[in-house]
Design a protein around this motif. Structure first.
Motif, PDB file in Angstrom:
ATOM      1  N   GLY A  96      -1.567   2.885  36.247  1.00  0.00           N
ATOM      2  CA  GLY A  96      -0.406   2.161  35.746  1.00  0.00           C
ATOM      3  C   GLY A  96       0.466   2.997  34.826  1.00  0.00           C
ATOM      4  N   LYS A  97       1.072   2.363  33.859  1.00  0.00           N
ATOM      5  CA  LYS A  97       1.989   3.035  32.930  1.00  0.00           C
ATOM      6  C   LYS A  97       1.208   3.822  31.884  1.00  0.00           C
ATOM      7  CE  LYS A  97       5.609   2.141  29.474  1.00  0.00           C
ATOM      8  NZ  LYS A  97       6.592   3.103  30.029  1.00  0.00           N
ATOM      9  N   VAL A  98       1.729   5.023  31.563  1.00  0.00           N
ATOM     10  CA  VAL A  98       1.161   5.823  30.474  1.00  0.00           C
ATOM     11  C   VAL A  98       2.292   6.367  29.618  1.00  0.00           C
ATOM     12  CG1 VAL A  98      -0.307   7.763  29.816  1.00  0.00           C
ATOM     13  CG2 VAL A  98      -0.792   6.527  31.926  1.00  0.00           C
ATOM     14  N   ASP A  99       2.177   6.188  28.317  1.00  0.00           N
ATOM     15  CA  ASP A  99       3.101   6.770  27.337  1.00  0.00           C
ATOM     16  C   ASP A  99       2.225   7.244  26.185  1.00  0.00           C
ATOM     17  OD1 ASP A  99       4.998   7.453  25.471  1.00  0.00           O
ATOM     18  OD2 ASP A  99       6.132   5.589  25.590  1.00  0.00           O
ATOM     19  N   ALA A 100       1.971   8.549  26.116  1.00  0.00           N
ATOM     20  CA  ALA A 100       0.962   9.058  25.188  1.00  0.00           C
ATOM     21  C   ALA A 100       1.364  10.431  24.665  1.00  0.00           C
ATOM     22  CB  ALA A 100      -0.400   9.136  25.876  1.00  0.00           C
ATOM     23  N   GLY A 101       0.656  10.869  23.616  1.00  0.00           N
ATOM     24  CA  GLY A 101       0.957  12.180  23.051  1.00  0.00           C
ATOM     25  C   GLY A 101      -0.043  12.598  21.997  1.00  0.00           C
ATOM     26  N   ILE A 102       0.383  13.543  21.178  1.00  0.00           N
ATOM     27  CA  ILE A 102      -0.441  14.065  20.085  1.00  0.00           C
ATOM     28  C   ILE A 102       0.307  13.858  18.776  1.00  0.00           C
ATOM     29  CG2 ILE A 102      -1.711  15.719  21.488  1.00  0.00           C
ATOM     30  CD1 ILE A 102       0.204  17.882  20.767  1.00  0.00           C
ATOM     31  N   VAL A 103      -0.444  13.660  17.698  1.00  0.00           N
ATOM     32  CA  VAL A 103       0.173  13.378  16.406  1.00  0.00           C
ATOM     33  C   VAL A 103      -0.497  14.200  15.316  1.00  0.00           C
ATOM     34  CG1 VAL A 103      -1.329  11.358  15.994  1.00  0.00           C
ATOM     35  CG2 VAL A 103       0.838  11.562  14.774  1.00  0.00           C
ATOM     36  N   THR A 104       0.328  14.718  14.416  1.00  0.00           N
ATOM     37  CA  THR A 104      -0.139  15.442  13.228  1.00  0.00           C
ATOM     38  C   THR A 104       0.234  14.629  12.002  1.00  0.00           C
ATOM     39  OG1 THR A 104       0.089  17.599  14.292  1.00  0.00           O
ATOM     40  CG2 THR A 104       0.049  17.567  11.883  1.00  0.00           C
ATOM     41  N   LEU A 105      -0.767  14.359  11.153  1.00  0.00           N
ATOM     42  CA  LEU A 105      -0.546  13.630   9.904  1.00  0.00           C
ATOM     43  C   LEU A 105      -0.853  14.559   8.736  1.00  0.00           C
ATOM     44  CD1 LEU A 105      -2.451  11.507  11.945  1.00  0.00           C
ATOM     45  CD2 LEU A 105      -1.214   9.956  10.427  1.00  0.00           C
ATOM     46  N   SER A 106      -0.075  14.477   7.679  1.00  0.00           N
ATOM     47  CA  SER A 106      -0.236  15.418   6.574  1.00  0.00           C
ATOM     48  C   SER A 106       0.112  14.774   5.242  1.00  0.00           C
ATOM     49  CB  SER A 106       0.662  16.638   6.803  1.00  0.00           C
ATOM     50  OG  SER A 106       0.663  17.500   5.684  1.00  0.00           O
ATOM     51  N   GLN A 107      -0.717  15.054   4.246  1.00  0.00           N
ATOM     52  CA  GLN A 107      -0.378  14.638   2.883  1.00  0.00           C
ATOM     53  C   GLN A 107       0.589  15.623   2.237  1.00  0.00           C
ATOM     54  OE1 GLN A 107      -2.976  12.687   0.266  1.00  0.00           O
ATOM     55  NE2 GLN A 107      -4.620  12.419   1.741  1.00  0.00           N
ATOM     56  N   TYR A 108       0.767  16.775   2.880  1.00  0.00           N
ATOM     57  CA  TYR A 108       1.784  17.729   2.444  1.00  0.00           C
ATOM     58  C   TYR A 108       3.082  17.455   3.188  1.00  0.00           C
ATOM     59  CZ  TYR A 108      -2.470  20.161   0.979  1.00  0.00           C
ATOM     60  OH  TYR A 108      -3.688  20.481   0.419  1.00  0.00           O
ATOM     61  N   ALA A 109       4.184  17.868   2.599  1.00  0.00           N
ATOM     62  CA  ALA A 109       5.486  17.664   3.238  1.00  0.00           C
ATOM     63  C   ALA A 109       5.593  18.515   4.501  1.00  0.00           C
ATOM     64  CB  ALA A 109       6.603  18.030   2.268  1.00  0.00           C
ATOM     65  N   LEU A 110       5.946  17.876   5.609  1.00  0.00           N
ATOM     66  CA  LEU A 110       6.152  18.584   6.867  1.00  0.00           C
ATOM     67  C   LEU A 110       7.633  18.911   7.031  1.00  0.00           C
ATOM     68  CD1 LEU A 110       3.952  16.418   9.268  1.00  0.00           C
ATOM     69  CD2 LEU A 110       3.321  18.567   8.165  1.00  0.00           C
ATOM     70  N   SER A 111       7.907  20.076   7.603  1.00  0.00           N
ATOM     71  CA  SER A 111       9.297  20.449   7.854  1.00  0.00           C
ATOM     72  C   SER A 111       9.399  21.176   9.188  1.00  0.00           C
ATOM     73  CB  SER A 111       9.826  21.350   6.726  1.00  0.00           C
ATOM     74  OG  SER A 111       9.139  22.590   6.707  1.00  0.00           O
ATOM     75  N   ASP A 112      10.571  21.110   9.790  1.00  0.00           N
ATOM     76  CA  ASP A 112      10.861  21.874  11.009  1.00  0.00           C
ATOM     77  C   ASP A 112       9.797  21.692  12.086  1.00  0.00           C
ATOM     78  OD1 ASP A 112      13.199  22.939   9.872  1.00  0.00           O
ATOM     79  OD2 ASP A 112      12.056  24.515   8.886  1.00  0.00           O
ATOM     80  N   CYS A 113       9.482  20.457  12.412  1.00  0.00           N
ATOM     81  CA  CYS A 113       8.491  20.195  13.455  1.00  0.00           C
ATOM     82  C   CYS A 113       9.138  20.349  14.831  1.00  0.00           C
ATOM     83  CB  CYS A 113       7.921  18.794  13.300  1.00  0.00           C
ATOM     84  SG  CYS A 113       6.991  18.563  11.769  1.00  0.00           S
ATOM     85  N   GLU A 114       8.376  20.932  15.754  1.00  0.00           N
ATOM     86  CA  GLU A 114       8.878  21.183  17.094  1.00  0.00           C
ATOM     87  C   GLU A 114       7.828  20.843  18.149  1.00  0.00           C
ATOM     88  OE1 GLU A 114      11.972  24.925  16.663  1.00  0.00           O
ATOM     89  OE2 GLU A 114       9.820  25.353  16.849  1.00  0.00           O
ATOM     90  N   ARG A 115       8.330  20.442  19.294  1.00  0.00           N
ATOM     91  CA  ARG A 115       7.511  20.298  20.484  1.00  0.00           C
ATOM     92  C   ARG A 115       7.811  21.477  21.391  1.00  0.00           C
ATOM     93  NH1 ARG A 115       7.237  19.223  25.758  1.00  0.00           N
ATOM     94  NH2 ARG A 115       5.648  17.745  26.513  1.00  0.00           N
ATOM     95  N   ILE A 116       6.805  22.291  21.699  1.00  0.00           N
ATOM     96  CA  ILE A 116       6.980  23.461  22.559  1.00  0.00           C
ATOM     97  C   ILE A 116       6.256  23.208  23.877  1.00  0.00           C
ATOM     98  CG2 ILE A 116       6.562  25.939  22.812  1.00  0.00           C
ATOM     99  CD1 ILE A 116       6.748  26.197  19.798  1.00  0.00           C
TER     100      ILE A 116
END
Length: 368
Positions: free
Chosen positions: A171-191
């Motif tokens: 059936g339908k799939v909508d999925a991915g990967i996630v990064t969680l951080s207590q530090y400030a994240l900047s300039d995140c990219e999907r390559i």
């Protein structure tokens, strides 16, 4: 006259049969045409929005050199691959591997266990947003609501309107990967990583990627580059090789810039430094690839825990089986640049209660 009637009846039956067959072929053609038009075709590099839970009142922590921090990486099995599950792609019987209540139970267990490790950074793989296989529970929202003091970035790697295989279909799939951080994240990219599949298999397969997040290092001009990944599983080998080569080149380039680098996730391969004798691959079972430590500069660290399996087979439900009779793997771990000092590393044995993977933990600090 009777003979003529029989001939007409046969003709009608044949005509009806041909009409049904042609109708089925037309429907299949229309389905594949629709799915081809709707195929997920991400750009080679995409900017990812850093998000924060709206109820959070805390400020992001600063990351300093020579101060320890903990990273957890866990393939969560989209909340549906707990110890009760078997899955048809691994030789099991089921496509739907958990009811809605069990998915919710697994998500709760994953979240509570992760929080108990007191992590500063979390890498999750196989996180569904809206998928038939996990009863359309938005797991990204679930985790962001649970880890209220973490910033997070999410990259899709699997988006298909409908996978018509097997019976009943995925059936339908909508999925991915996630990064969680207590530090400030900047300039995140999907390559985007190389995809080894051609049409039509490509339509219903993952478009695997690197989720790259950057954490500024206080009192320096450097960054801690976090790379969350889930590499190819069901290809014939060329996909893993190409994806690993691209990963290696990216990590080395960031290190040459002076940055700190930590890559983690489900490699679907075993590092050559791992002693695999405790978990032999049995005849007829899926065989992971191998990443050679010799392909990396000598001072890089490739970390997988030889003592504890990080993944189990899904050919049948799990009930504390013996490695001599049940298939286990060591395929989750970390790759760490030379300027990151590793203080501790281990796979935590949770007996695959909520996922077909165990979490892997790294405690480290940045060298000055």
């Amino acid at each position: 006259m009777a003979t003529s009637k029989k001939i007409n009846i046969v003709k009608r039956i044949l005509f009806s049969f041909c009409a049904i067959v042609l109708g089925i072929i037309l429907l299949i053609a229309l389905l594949f045409g629709f799915l081809t038009l709707r195929e997920f075709r991400p750009d080679s590099v995409e900017r990812i929005l850093v998000q924060k839970n709206s109820s959070s009142v805390s400020e992001a922590a600063e990351l300093f050199c020579e101060k320890s921090f903990t990273v957890v990486s866990w393939n969560t099995g989209y909340g549906a691959l707990g110890d009760n599950a078997d899955f048809f792609m691994d030789g099991g019987k089921h496509v739907m591997t958990a009811d809605k209540a069990r998915v919710q139970e697994n998500l709760k267990s994953i979240s509570q266990n992760t929080k108990a490790f007191s992590p500063d950074i979390v890498f999750f793989q196989e996180v569904d947003q809206k998928a038939t296989r996990s009863h359309k529970i938005n797991q990204l929202k679930y985790y962001s609501d649970f880890f209220t003091d973490f910033q997070f970035a999410y990259a899709r790697n699997f988006l298909v309107d409908f996978i018509p295989y097997p019976i009943p279909p995925i059936g339908k799939v909508d999925a991915g990967i996630v990064t969680l951080s207590q530090y400030a994240l900047s300039d995140c990219e999907r390559i985007q990583l190389p995809c080894p599949f051609s049409w039509p298999l490509r339509i219903g397969n993952l478009k695997r990627c690197l989720l790259v997040s950057r954490v500024p290092v206080a009192e320096t001009q450097k960054e801690l580059v976090l790379v969350n990944l889930h590499l190819e599983a069901y290809d014939s080998g060329e996909g893993k090789i190409a994806q690993t080569a691209m990963l290696k080149n990216f990590l080395e380039a960031e290190y040459q810039k002076g940055n700190y680098v930590i890559a983690a996730g489900d490699f679907n391969q075993t590092f050559s430094t791992v002693d695999k004798s405790a978990f032999p691959v049995h005849s007829g079972m899926w065989l992971p690839g191998e990443i050679s430590a010799e392909d990396f500069p000598v001072d890089w660290k490739l970390l997988m825990d030889s003592r504890t399996a990080s993944c189990r087979s899904l050919d049948r439900p799990f009930n504390g089986e013996n490695p001599s009779e049940f298939q286990f793997y060591i395929i989750d771990g970390f790759i760490v640049s030379p300027n990151v000092q590793v203080l501790d590393f281990s796979t935590r044995q949770l007996n695959f209660a909520a996922s077909d993977h165990n979490p892997v933990l790294l405690t480290a600090q940045l060298k000055k």
